[in-house]
Scaffold this motif. Structure first.
Motif, short mmCIF file in Angstrom:
data_model
loop_
_atom_site.label_atom_id
_atom_site.label_comp_id
_atom_site.label_asym_id
_atom_site.label_seq_id
_atom_site.Cartn_x
_atom_site.Cartn_y
_atom_site.Cartn_z
N LYS A 169 63.24 48.73 0.31
CA LYS A 169 62.17 48.82 -0.65
C LYS A 169 60.89 49.67 0.03
N ALA A 170 60.55 49.14 1.25
CA ALA A 170 59.35 49.66 1.81
C ALA A 170 59.48 51.06 2.40
N ILE A 171 60.87 51.26 2.96
CA ILE A 171 61.23 52.86 3.42
C ILE A 171 61.33 53.41 2.15
N GLU A 172 61.62 53.18 1.04
CA GLU A 172 62.02 54.01 -0.05
C GLU A 172 60.53 54.44 -0.73
N GLU A 173 59.58 53.55 -0.49
CA GLU A 173 58.44 53.94 -1.09
C GLU A 173 57.25 53.61 -0.30
N PRO A 174 57.23 54.48 0.84
CA PRO A 174 56.38 53.95 2.05
C PRO A 174 54.79 54.29 1.70
N PRO A 175 53.94 53.23 2.43
CA PRO A 175 52.58 53.56 2.34
C PRO A 175 52.09 54.68 2.86
N PRO A 176 51.24 55.59 2.47
CA PRO A 176 50.64 56.79 3.03
C PRO A 176 50.62 56.69 4.68
N ARG A 177 50.32 55.77 5.10
CA ARG A 177 50.06 56.00 6.63
C ARG A 177 51.01 54.86 7.52
N THR A 178 52.15 54.46 6.95
CA THR A 178 53.02 53.71 7.81
C THR A 178 54.09 54.33 8.16
N VAL A 179 54.68 53.87 9.25
CA VAL A 179 55.62 54.51 10.03
C VAL A 179 56.47 53.28 10.58
N PHE A 180 57.97 53.43 10.19
CA PHE A 180 58.91 52.41 10.62
C PHE A 180 59.61 53.02 11.78
N LEU A 181 59.68 52.10 12.79
CA LEU A 181 60.72 52.60 13.94
C LEU A 181 61.60 51.44 14.16
N LEU A 182 62.87 51.89 13.91
CA LEU A 182 64.00 50.72 14.01
C LEU A 182 64.88 51.17 15.31
N CYS A 183 65.44 49.93 16.15
CA CYS A 183 66.34 50.33 17.07
C CYS A 183 67.47 49.41 16.68
N ALA A 184 68.59 50.15 16.94
CA ALA A 184 69.94 49.70 16.53
C ALA A 184 70.96 50.23 17.78
N PRO A 185 72.01 49.40 17.97
CA PRO A 185 72.98 50.39 18.92
C PRO A 185 73.64 51.24 18.08
N SER A 186 73.74 51.63 16.94
CA SER A 186 74.43 52.89 16.34
C SER A 186 73.99 52.86 15.03
N THR A 187 74.49 53.70 14.08
CA THR A 187 74.26 53.96 12.78
C THR A 187 75.46 53.59 12.07
N HIS A 188 76.42 52.81 12.65
CA HIS A 188 77.42 52.03 12.00
C HIS A 188 77.09 51.33 10.94
N PRO A 189 77.64 51.09 9.61
CA PRO A 189 77.48 50.19 8.68
C PRO A 189 77.25 48.65 9.21
N ASP A 190 78.16 48.33 10.34
CA ASP A 190 77.90 47.11 10.97
C ASP A 190 76.54 46.82 11.37
N ASP A 191 75.89 48.08 12.11
CA ASP A 191 74.60 47.78 12.54
C ASP A 191 73.51 48.08 11.75
N ILE A 192 73.36 48.93 10.64
CA ILE A 192 72.29 49.44 9.92
C ILE A 192 72.83 49.93 8.60
N SER A 193 72.53 49.33 7.68
CA SER A 193 72.97 49.67 6.32
C SER A 193 72.84 51.18 6.14
N VAL A 194 73.94 51.72 5.06
CA VAL A 194 73.98 53.25 4.85
C VAL A 194 72.68 53.51 4.03
N THR A 195 72.06 52.90 3.34
CA THR A 195 71.06 53.41 2.41
C THR A 195 69.93 53.49 3.47
#
Length: 424
Positions: A169-195
């Motif tokens: 929800k925060a990534i869909e409607e980000p505040p104007p000066r906020t940056v999210f940096l996520l770390c994960a092994p891969s972009t596979h759905p088991d590691d990070i959701s598709v959305t």
């Protein structure tokens, strides 16, 4: 003084991407500073980017395409995902927009004291929804330094489903000066959701070459070149493990004990003994790593709750704090479990490297061994098992790692692995 990206080993393409994005972000801030806000400004990063279009040269606007409000850093263990995320956060806070490594923004971010950079490092097995909601709430605040509010989430693959939804929800409607940096092994759905993946820019990192890791150990940590080369090879390109092996005698002893396992598997009883020794060593290592922090946390909480006080009501206050102490113990137990599994996984990686060496020797592959100090033992194993037997043993170690990651009891998984290693 080296810039903030100096410790990102063997990732030239990723560094170039992040440098250009940091410069674009700095251009957006400069544009926002000279352009009056419109009614739509403040809806997110895109609004700021639109403001910059009328105030910046074409080159700066083109560069702005390289910046967005959400990023995912992917790569195998040891590739430097969290290092890259922290360095990028520093570059975003850099007074010059370059990640110079010398300004207050770079220095405080790299040392973990910047007021607008929040590092989320899960201590337990997962990141819960309550923690994520609190994080999202804080991320919505205006940056105190006037640049960016940056949230770095290490091991984002440990987000629970509810926590992932709160973050989405925060990534869909980000505040104007906020940056999210996520770390994960891969972009596979088991590691990070598709959305979540669909709303982020991905920065893939590769396993750094042992030569690059050895050069960094020698240059930055003062490790002797021959020791640096050995540690880099033994760690299979994992920078943190290589540094630990090069500088910590206890880490080398634990590795030697793990690599002695193949010699100990002489029967069923020996297999179970080897499993017990491996589990107990991981438990001891984990306990040593968290004991000091656990004691300090408990002492601080008890003091805050009135322990040792002599005034009226002090005894009643500490008796009423049983619930908070129980919550602390629960968190510490979860952290200890995570530390034990991490220690066990390091041992399994070393063991997998041994059987990988045996497999390559059985196939006569023209590649250097991972563990040069046990090459003779791996050669003997290759002659005894042949390629098929070495491959089955390697697969048994990898299956054990996967089982533990899937929350199989470590002792059960390791005992099953040891029996498979013995039987072949």
């Amino acid at each position: 003084m080296p810039d903030v990206f100096a410790d990102l080993v063997g990732q030239d393409e990723a560094v170039d991407t992040l440098r250009r994005a940091a410069a674009a972000a700095s251009a957006v801030l400069r544009a926002a500073a000279v352009t009056p806000p419109t009614d739509g400004a403040g809806d997110g990063f895109d609004a700021l980017a639109e403001e910059s279009a009328d105030a910046q040269p074409a080159a700066a606007v083109d560069a702005g395409a390289g910046m967005t409000h959400a990023w995912i850093f992917t790569g195998p263990p040891g590739s430097g995902r969290s290092v890259a995320a922290r360095a990028f956060a520093a570059a975003l806070q850099c007074a010059y927009g370059t990640g110079c490594g010398e300004c207050p923004g770079c220095h405080t971010t790299m040392t973990g004291t910047h007021a607008d950079v929040r590092m989320v490092v899960p201590e337990g097995l997962s990141i819960g929804v309550n923690e994520m909601r609190a994080l999202v709430l804080r991320a919505a605040s205006t940056p105190s330094g006037g640049r960016w509010q940056v949230v770095v989430i290490s091991d984002a693959d440990r987000l629970t489903e509810a926590a992932g939804n709160a973050l989405l929800k925060a990534i869909e409607e980000p505040p104007p000066r906020t940056v999210f940096l996520l770390c994960a092994p891969s972009t596979h759905p088991d590691d990070i959701s598709v959305t979540i993946r669909s709303r982020c820019r991905v920065v893939p990192l590769g396993q750094p070459a042992p030569e690059a890791v050895a050069e960094v150990l020698a240059r930055r940590d003062g490790v002797a070149p021959d020791v640096a080369r050995w540690a880099a090879a033994a760690a299979q390109g994992h920078v943190g493990r290589a540094r630990r092996l090069a500088r910590d005698p206890e880490a080398r002893k634990r590795r030697e004990a793990v690599l002695a396992v193949p010699r100990r598997l002489t029967g069923v009883g020996a297999a179970f003994d080897a499993a017990s020794a491996l589990i107990e060593a991981a438990e001891a290592e984990a306990e040593a790593s968290v004991a000091e922090a656990d004691a300090a946390e408990r002492a601080a909480l008890e003091t805050a709750l009135g322990a040792g006080g002599t005034g009226r009501g002090a005894a009643g206050a500490i008796r009423g704090a049983a619930g908070q102490l129980k919550d602390l113990e629960k968190r510490q137990k979860s952290r200890a479990t995570r530390a034990q599994r991490d220690a066990l996984d390091r041992a399994l990686v070393d063991l997998a490297g041994f059987y990988r060496d045996a497999l390559t020797m059985a196939l006569r592959a023209p590649v250097a061994p991972v563990h040069t100090d046990t090459a003779a033992l791996a050669e003997a194993g290759a002659q005894k098992w042949d390629a098929e037997g070495a491959l089955r043993r390697l697969e048994a170690v990898l299956e054990c790692r996967a089982a533990i990651e899937a929350n199989v009891k470590p002792r059960i998984a390791v005992e099953a692995m040891m029996l498979s290693l013995w039987k072949g």
